[in-house]
Design a protein around this motif. Structure first.
Motif, mmCIF file in Angstrom:
data_model
loop_
_atom_site.group_PDB
_atom_site.id
_atom_site.type_symbol
_atom_site.label_atom_id
_atom_site.label_comp_id
_atom_site.label_asym_id
_atom_site.label_seq_id
_atom_site.Cartn_x
_atom_site.Cartn_y
_atom_site.Cartn_z
ATOM 1 N N UNK A 295 0.778 7.556 -8.685
ATOM 2 C CA UNK A 295 0.498 7.041 -7.573
ATOM 3 C C UNK A 295 -0.568 5.775 -7.580
ATOM 4 N N UNK A 296 -1.496 5.518 -8.617
ATOM 5 C CA UNK A 296 -2.540 4.811 -8.864
ATOM 6 C C UNK A 296 -2.024 3.431 -8.490
ATOM 7 N N UNK A 297 -1.130 2.830 -9.049
ATOM 8 C CA UNK A 297 -0.598 1.460 -8.889
ATOM 9 C C UNK A 297 -0.201 0.958 -7.452
ATOM 10 N N UNK A 298 -0.237 2.012 -6.491
ATOM 11 C CA UNK A 298 0.177 1.879 -5.312
ATOM 12 C C UNK A 298 -1.333 1.785 -4.322
ATOM 13 N N UNK A 299 -2.139 2.070 -4.949
ATOM 14 C CA UNK A 299 -3.579 2.374 -4.087
ATOM 15 C C UNK A 299 -4.682 1.551 -4.454
ATOM 16 N N UNK A 300 -5.407 0.881 -3.618
ATOM 17 C CA UNK A 300 -6.613 0.274 -4.070
ATOM 18 C C UNK A 300 -7.334 1.004 -4.969
ATOM 19 N N UNK A 301 -7.868 0.574 -6.195
ATOM 20 C CA UNK A 301 -8.685 1.404 -7.323
ATOM 21 C C UNK A 301 -9.855 1.694 -6.785
ATOM 22 N N UNK A 302 -10.064 3.262 -6.935
ATOM 23 C CA UNK A 302 -11.359 3.896 -6.579
ATOM 24 C C UNK A 302 -12.404 3.547 -7.569
ATOM 25 N N UNK A 303 -13.629 3.155 -7.053
ATOM 26 C CA UNK A 303 -14.770 2.796 -8.156
ATOM 27 C C UNK A 303 -16.011 3.596 -7.906
ATOM 28 N N UNK A 304 -15.746 4.676 -7.184
ATOM 29 C CA UNK A 304 -17.110 5.654 -6.980
ATOM 30 C C UNK A 304 -17.546 5.606 -5.719
ATOM 31 N N UNK A 305 -18.929 6.120 -5.654
ATOM 32 C CA UNK A 305 -19.632 6.394 -4.445
ATOM 33 C C UNK A 305 -20.690 5.196 -4.211
ATOM 34 N N UNK A 306 -21.484 4.921 -3.137
ATOM 35 C CA UNK A 306 -22.266 4.080 -2.845
ATOM 36 C C UNK A 306 -23.263 4.872 -1.858
ATOM 37 N N UNK A 307 -24.169 5.722 -2.454
ATOM 38 C CA UNK A 307 -24.882 6.478 -1.456
ATOM 39 C C UNK A 307 -26.187 5.552 -0.933
ATOM 40 N N UNK A 308 -26.455 5.577 0.339
ATOM 41 C CA UNK A 308 -27.496 4.846 0.830
ATOM 42 C C UNK A 308 -28.995 5.489 1.308
ATOM 43 N N UNK A 309 -29.934 5.141 0.681
ATOM 44 C CA UNK A 309 -31.145 5.757 0.692
ATOM 45 C C UNK A 309 -31.611 5.671 2.320
ATOM 46 N N UNK A 310 -32.240 6.607 2.712
ATOM 47 C CA UNK A 310 -32.770 6.692 4.066
ATOM 48 C C UNK A 310 -31.751 6.650 4.953
ATOM 49 N N UNK B 292 -7.321 11.346 -7.617
ATOM 50 C CA UNK B 292 -6.116 10.515 -7.886
ATOM 51 C C UNK B 292 -6.652 9.692 -9.214
ATOM 52 N N UNK B 293 -7.992 9.374 -9.108
ATOM 53 C CA UNK B 293 -8.328 8.311 -10.177
ATOM 54 C C UNK B 293 -9.382 8.840 -10.979
ATOM 55 N N UNK B 294 -9.650 10.438 -11.024
ATOM 56 C CA UNK B 294 -10.442 11.018 -12.253
ATOM 57 C C UNK B 294 -10.039 10.713 -13.524
ATOM 58 N N UNK B 295 -10.881 10.472 -14.512
ATOM 59 C CA UNK B 295 -10.486 10.307 -15.812
ATOM 60 C C UNK B 295 -9.601 11.114 -16.576
ATOM 61 N N UNK B 296 -9.875 12.401 -16.312
ATOM 62 C CA UNK B 296 -9.154 13.538 -17.154
ATOM 63 C C UNK B 296 -7.758 13.804 -16.262
ATOM 64 N N UNK B 297 -7.488 13.127 -15.408
ATOM 65 C CA UNK B 297 -6.262 13.399 -14.667
ATOM 66 C C UNK B 297 -5.079 13.205 -15.475
ATOM 67 N N UNK B 298 -4.120 14.222 -15.685
ATOM 68 C CA UNK B 298 -3.198 14.055 -16.543
ATOM 69 C C UNK B 298 -1.500 14.396 -15.690
ATOM 70 N N UNK B 299 -1.599 14.579 -14.564
ATOM 71 C CA UNK B 299 -0.484 14.850 -14.001
ATOM 72 C C UNK B 299 0.423 13.580 -13.647
ATOM 73 N N UNK B 300 1.415 13.325 -14.186
ATOM 74 C CA UNK B 300 2.103 12.071 -14.165
ATOM 75 C C UNK B 300 2.601 11.578 -12.699
ATOM 76 N N UNK B 301 2.757 12.776 -11.856
ATOM 77 C CA UNK B 301 3.106 12.469 -10.477
ATOM 78 C C UNK B 301 1.868 11.720 -9.765
ATOM 79 N N UNK B 302 0.536 12.177 -10.061
ATOM 80 C CA UNK B 302 -0.602 11.694 -9.432
ATOM 81 C C UNK B 302 -0.949 10.574 -10.077
#
Length: 376
Positions: free
Chosen positions: A92-107, A79-89
């Motif tokens: 949907x963004x305005x109805x979701x909390x914005x996705x801001x990536x991953x936080x991997x935890x070490x160990x 839904x939130x990839x920068x090159x997403x061009x499908x107007x249906x998808x």
């Protein structure tokens, strides 16, 4: 615990559940703490990873190691990839909390999705989590899982939505009232309206003034579902939020010019005559003859529904609506079972429309039920 483990070992017996070492709770990432506004889902602690809140204004959701976790992550990324061009998808963004990536935890084996905190702009957020749709399992789930789910959510197939958590601020008491998933699971189709009344009640008043903005938002989500055939959403939720501190609402009004602070609550005058008309009729029939009450409700159902539709139309045309929306928010959340599709999501639409109908009925019924709840 050490003595118990030793005793079991001495007699050559397997460790009992009470003797087994509990899983270690995952460490908190830097700058994070357990989510203070959480009303549903796993709480961080007791060996489990749960929702966290970060000082940067985001929420961290742990990614399950199961296929459902990978499925949810893939959905957000799509839904939130920068090159997403499908107007249906992208719609949907305005109805979701914005996705801001991953936080991997070490160990550790845990990673987190970083999402906008929908409640952050509210001083005293009043929160409700509602599961939408008649199913909580995908079609290919095991029969055992389907049976367990049905037993857990026995009213969902008919009702179409279920409250799974609420946290409501009561200004008169300066504290929150909390309802967990057990409360929501017990509400059948007739009783579900009382759960919604609880959410919009701050003990001293019923927040009917907020209903138009919530309905407007829900109808926009309905419009999106009417047009889309890309996804089916199973066991997904809607997160409702409104500002419980009326003084903060006034501050928002002064700083943004967005709210009209009438009677500490942005009251829409267009509703007043409608409500007084209904309450006078309801009070006339407020005796304890349940047969007559049922007859009365049946006879007036169509009239009330038509009135609610008319009131909603008037509200949508009101300039106050855009001001009201500053004091509320609704977001779609929880997508472990958001699956690609090529057909309309009739199951989700069924629950969404049932919820919209229930909220419209509160334009008339809400103050009356609030009176029964708190003022008698």
């Amino acid at each position: 615990m050490a003595d118990c483990r030793g005793a079991c070992a001495e007699v050559g017996q397997p460790l009992q559940p009470s003797c087994q070492r509990r899983p270690k709770t995952p460490p908190l990432p830097k700058g994070c703490q357990p989510l203070s506004t959480q009303v549903a889902g796993h709480i961080h602690g007791a060996g489990k990873a749960g929702f966290l809140e970060s000082t940067d204004g985001t929420v961290l959701k742990p990614i399950s190691s199961r296929s459902s976790g990978r499925r949810e992550l893939k959905f957000y990324q799509e839904v939130f990839r920068e090159d997403q061009s499908d107007p249906v998808i992208t719609g949907l963004r305005c109805f979701l909390p914005k996705y801001r990536g991953l936080i991997p935890e070490e160990d550790t084996s845990i990673s987190y999705m970083k999402l906008d905190d929908v409640t952050r702009r509210f001083k005293k957020p009043c929160i409700m989590d509602i599961k939408i749709g008649r199913r909580t399992c995908l079609p290919d789930a095991s029969e055992r899982k389907k049976e367990t789910s049905l037993n857990k959510h026995r009213h969902l197939p008919k009702l179409g939505f279920q409250i799974i958590g609420m946290k409501i601020y009561h200004p008169s008491q300066g504290d929150y009232v909390v309802f967990d998933s057990k409360y929501g699971r017990e509400l059948n189709e007739e009783e579900s309206i009382h759960g919604l009344v609880q959410y919009f009640s701050t003990r001293t008043r019923f927040r009917r003034d907020l209903l138009p903005a919530f309905l407007n938002r829900l109808e926009k989500i309905e419009d999106w579902f009417d047009k889309q055939e890309k996804y089916h959403f199973v066991s997904s939720s809607l997160l409702f939020v409104y500002e419980g501190d009326t003084n903060h609402v006034a501050t928002m009004s002064n700083s943004t010019g967005a709210l009209n602070n009438r009677d500490n609550g942005v009251v829409l005058d267009v509703l007043e005559n409608v409500n007084s008309h209904f309450i006078s009729g309801a009070n006339a029939d407020s005796g304890h003859n349940h047969g007559k009450d049922a007859t009365r409700q049946s006879e007036t159902a169509s009239e009330n529904e038509a009135t609610s539709e008319n009131v909603t139309t008037q509200i949508n045309e009101s300039s106050d609506l855009k001001h009201l929306e500053e004091a509320i928010d609704i977001r779609m959340i929880d997508f472990p079972h958001a699956v690609p599709s090529s057909s309309p999501d009739d199951d989700y639409l069924y629950g969404l429309r049932k919820l919209i109908t229930s909220l419209k009925s509160l334009l008339n019924l809400g103050p009356y039920y609030h009176q029964l709840l708190y003022l008698d």
